[in-house]
Design a protein around this motif. Structure first.
Motif, PDB file in Angstrom:
ATOM      1  N   SER A   1       2.797 -16.577  -7.141  1.00  0.00           N
ATOM      2  CA  SER A   1       3.380 -16.204  -5.842  1.00  0.00           C
ATOM      3  C   SER A   1       2.299 -15.803  -4.837  1.00  0.00           C
ATOM      4  CB  SER A   1       4.391 -15.070  -6.010  1.00  0.00           C
ATOM      5  OG  SER A   1       3.747 -13.922  -6.546  1.00  0.00           O
ATOM      6  N   GLU A   2       1.215 -15.203  -5.310  1.00  0.00           N
ATOM      7  CA  GLU A   2       0.108 -14.812  -4.423  1.00  0.00           C
ATOM      8  C   GLU A   2      -0.631 -16.042  -3.894  1.00  0.00           C
ATOM      9  OE1 GLU A   2      -0.840 -11.539  -3.429  1.00  0.00           O
ATOM     10  OE2 GLU A   2       1.196 -11.229  -4.167  1.00  0.00           O
ATOM     11  N   VAL A   3      -0.792 -17.052  -4.747  1.00  0.00           N
ATOM     12  CA  VAL A   3      -1.449 -18.290  -4.316  1.00  0.00           C
ATOM     13  C   VAL A   3      -0.568 -19.018  -3.308  1.00  0.00           C
ATOM     14  CG1 VAL A   3      -2.338 -20.535  -5.068  1.00  0.00           C
ATOM     15  CG2 VAL A   3      -2.732 -18.497  -6.477  1.00  0.00           C
ATOM     16  N   ILE A   4       0.718 -19.125  -3.611  1.00  0.00           N
ATOM     17  CA  ILE A   4       1.653 -19.814  -2.709  1.00  0.00           C
ATOM     18  C   ILE A   4       1.694 -19.129  -1.350  1.00  0.00           C
ATOM     19  CG2 ILE A   4       4.112 -20.325  -2.324  1.00  0.00           C
ATOM     20  CD1 ILE A   4       4.295 -20.804  -5.384  1.00  0.00           C
ATOM     21  N   ALA A   5       1.651 -17.807  -1.337  1.00  0.00           N
ATOM     22  CA  ALA A   5       1.703 -17.054  -0.078  1.00  0.00           C
ATOM     23  C   ALA A   5       0.367 -17.074   0.668  1.00  0.00           C
ATOM     24  CB  ALA A   5       2.119 -15.611  -0.359  1.00  0.00           C
ATOM     25  N   GLY A   6      -0.694 -17.593   0.033  1.00  0.00           N
ATOM     26  CA  GLY A   6      -1.994 -17.648   0.680  1.00  0.00           C
ATOM     27  C   GLY A   6      -2.779 -16.348   0.606  1.00  0.00           C
ATOM     28  N   ARG A   7      -2.342 -15.419  -0.230  1.00  0.00           N
ATOM     29  CA  ARG A   7      -3.030 -14.136  -0.362  1.00  0.00           C
ATOM     30  C   ARG A   7      -4.082 -14.147  -1.465  1.00  0.00           C
ATOM     31  NH1 ARG A   7       2.479 -12.258   0.671  1.00  0.00           N
ATOM     32  NH2 ARG A   7       2.812 -12.189  -1.579  1.00  0.00           N
ATOM     33  N   ALA A   8      -4.095 -15.211  -2.272  1.00  0.00           N
ATOM     34  CA  ALA A   8      -5.071 -15.332  -3.355  1.00  0.00           C
ATOM     35  C   ALA A   8      -5.472 -16.796  -3.490  1.00  0.00           C
ATOM     36  CB  ALA A   8      -4.479 -14.826  -4.666  1.00  0.00           C
ATOM     37  N   VAL A   9      -6.655 -17.012  -4.025  1.00  0.00           N
ATOM     38  CA  VAL A   9      -7.154 -18.361  -4.256  1.00  0.00           C
ATOM     39  C   VAL A   9      -6.716 -18.798  -5.651  1.00  0.00           C
ATOM     40  CG1 VAL A   9      -9.243 -19.755  -4.470  1.00  0.00           C
ATOM     41  CG2 VAL A   9      -9.136 -17.902  -2.798  1.00  0.00           C
ATOM     42  N   GLY A  10      -6.323 -20.057  -5.768  1.00  0.00           N
ATOM     43  CA  GLY A  10      -5.948 -20.592  -7.069  1.00  0.00           C
ATOM     44  C   GLY A  10      -7.184 -21.074  -7.807  1.00  0.00           C
ATOM     45  N   ARG A  11      -7.058 -22.187  -8.500  1.00  0.00           N
ATOM     46  CA  ARG A  11      -8.197 -22.754  -9.226  1.00  0.00           C
ATOM     47  C   ARG A  11      -9.331 -23.060  -8.267  1.00  0.00           C
ATOM     48  NH1 ARG A  11      -6.641 -27.293 -13.418  1.00  0.00           N
ATOM     49  NH2 ARG A  11      -8.480 -28.043 -12.388  1.00  0.00           N
ATOM     50  N   ARG A  12     -10.554 -22.789  -8.712  1.00  0.00           N
ATOM     51  CA  ARG A  12     -11.721 -23.058  -7.879  1.00  0.00           C
ATOM     52  C   ARG A  12     -12.514 -24.272  -8.350  1.00  0.00           C
ATOM     53  NH1 ARG A  12     -10.336 -18.582  -8.373  1.00  0.00           N
ATOM     54  NH2 ARG A  12     -10.908 -16.475  -8.200  1.00  0.00           N
ATOM     55  N   ASP A  13     -12.286 -24.715  -9.597  1.00  0.00           N
ATOM     56  CA  ASP A  13     -12.960 -25.911 -10.109  1.00  0.00           C
ATOM     57  C   ASP A  13     -12.159 -26.494 -11.270  1.00  0.00           C
ATOM     58  OD1 ASP A  13     -14.020 -24.882 -12.760  1.00  0.00           O
ATOM     59  OD2 ASP A  13     -15.079 -23.510 -11.417  1.00  0.00           O
ATOM     60  N   ALA A  14     -12.552 -27.695 -11.667  1.00  0.00           N
ATOM     61  CA  ALA A  14     -11.805 -28.429 -12.701  1.00  0.00           C
ATOM     62  C   ALA A  14     -11.879 -27.775 -14.077  1.00  0.00           C
ATOM     63  CB  ALA A  14     -12.312 -29.866 -12.774  1.00  0.00           C
ATOM     64  N   ALA A  15     -12.848 -26.892 -14.296  1.00  0.00           N
ATOM     65  CA  ALA A  15     -12.975 -26.241 -15.597  1.00  0.00           C
ATOM     66  C   ALA A  15     -11.932 -25.147 -15.796  1.00  0.00           C
ATOM     67  CB  ALA A  15     -14.373 -25.651 -15.770  1.00  0.00           C
ATOM     68  N   GLN A  16     -11.346 -24.669 -14.716  1.00  0.00           N
ATOM     69  CA  GLN A  16     -10.317 -23.636 -14.821  1.00  0.00           C
ATOM     70  C   GLN A  16      -8.986 -24.283 -15.175  1.00  0.00           C
ATOM     71  OE1 GLN A  16     -10.776 -21.843 -10.896  1.00  0.00           O
ATOM     72  NE2 GLN A  16     -11.701 -20.061 -11.882  1.00  0.00           N
TER      73      GLN A  16
END
Length: 75
Positions: A5-20
């Motif tokens: 929900s934090e990623v969808i709302a733009g308050r947090a970053v999701g995956r930063r690279d393919a290894a995650q």
């Protein structure tokens, strides 16, 4: 760990690279789980950030989806 929900709302970053990896731990309410999965599925086409997989029932441990993926990859 980051809440979806934090990623969808733009308050947090999701995956930063393919290894995650992204692991969805549902809350157990079918309507909320289905809505979250529909939202994510609608956002994925064309991104290259996913791989389609067949989900098969794993009666030995039905709540261990990550373990199921690891066992399928090893096969």
């Amino acid at each position: 760990m980051t809440e979806l929900s934090e990623v969808i709302a733009g308050r947090a970053v999701g995956r930063r690279d393919a290894a995650q990896i992204t692991l969805f731990d549902s809350v157990g309410f079918a309507t909320e789980d289905f809505s979250a999965l529909r939202y994510v599925k609608a956002k994925l086409p064309g991104t290259g950030f996913y791989a389609e997989i067949d989900l098969l029932a794993d009666p030995d441990e039905p709540r261990d989806l990550f373990g199921m993926l690891l066992r399928a990859a090893a096969a």
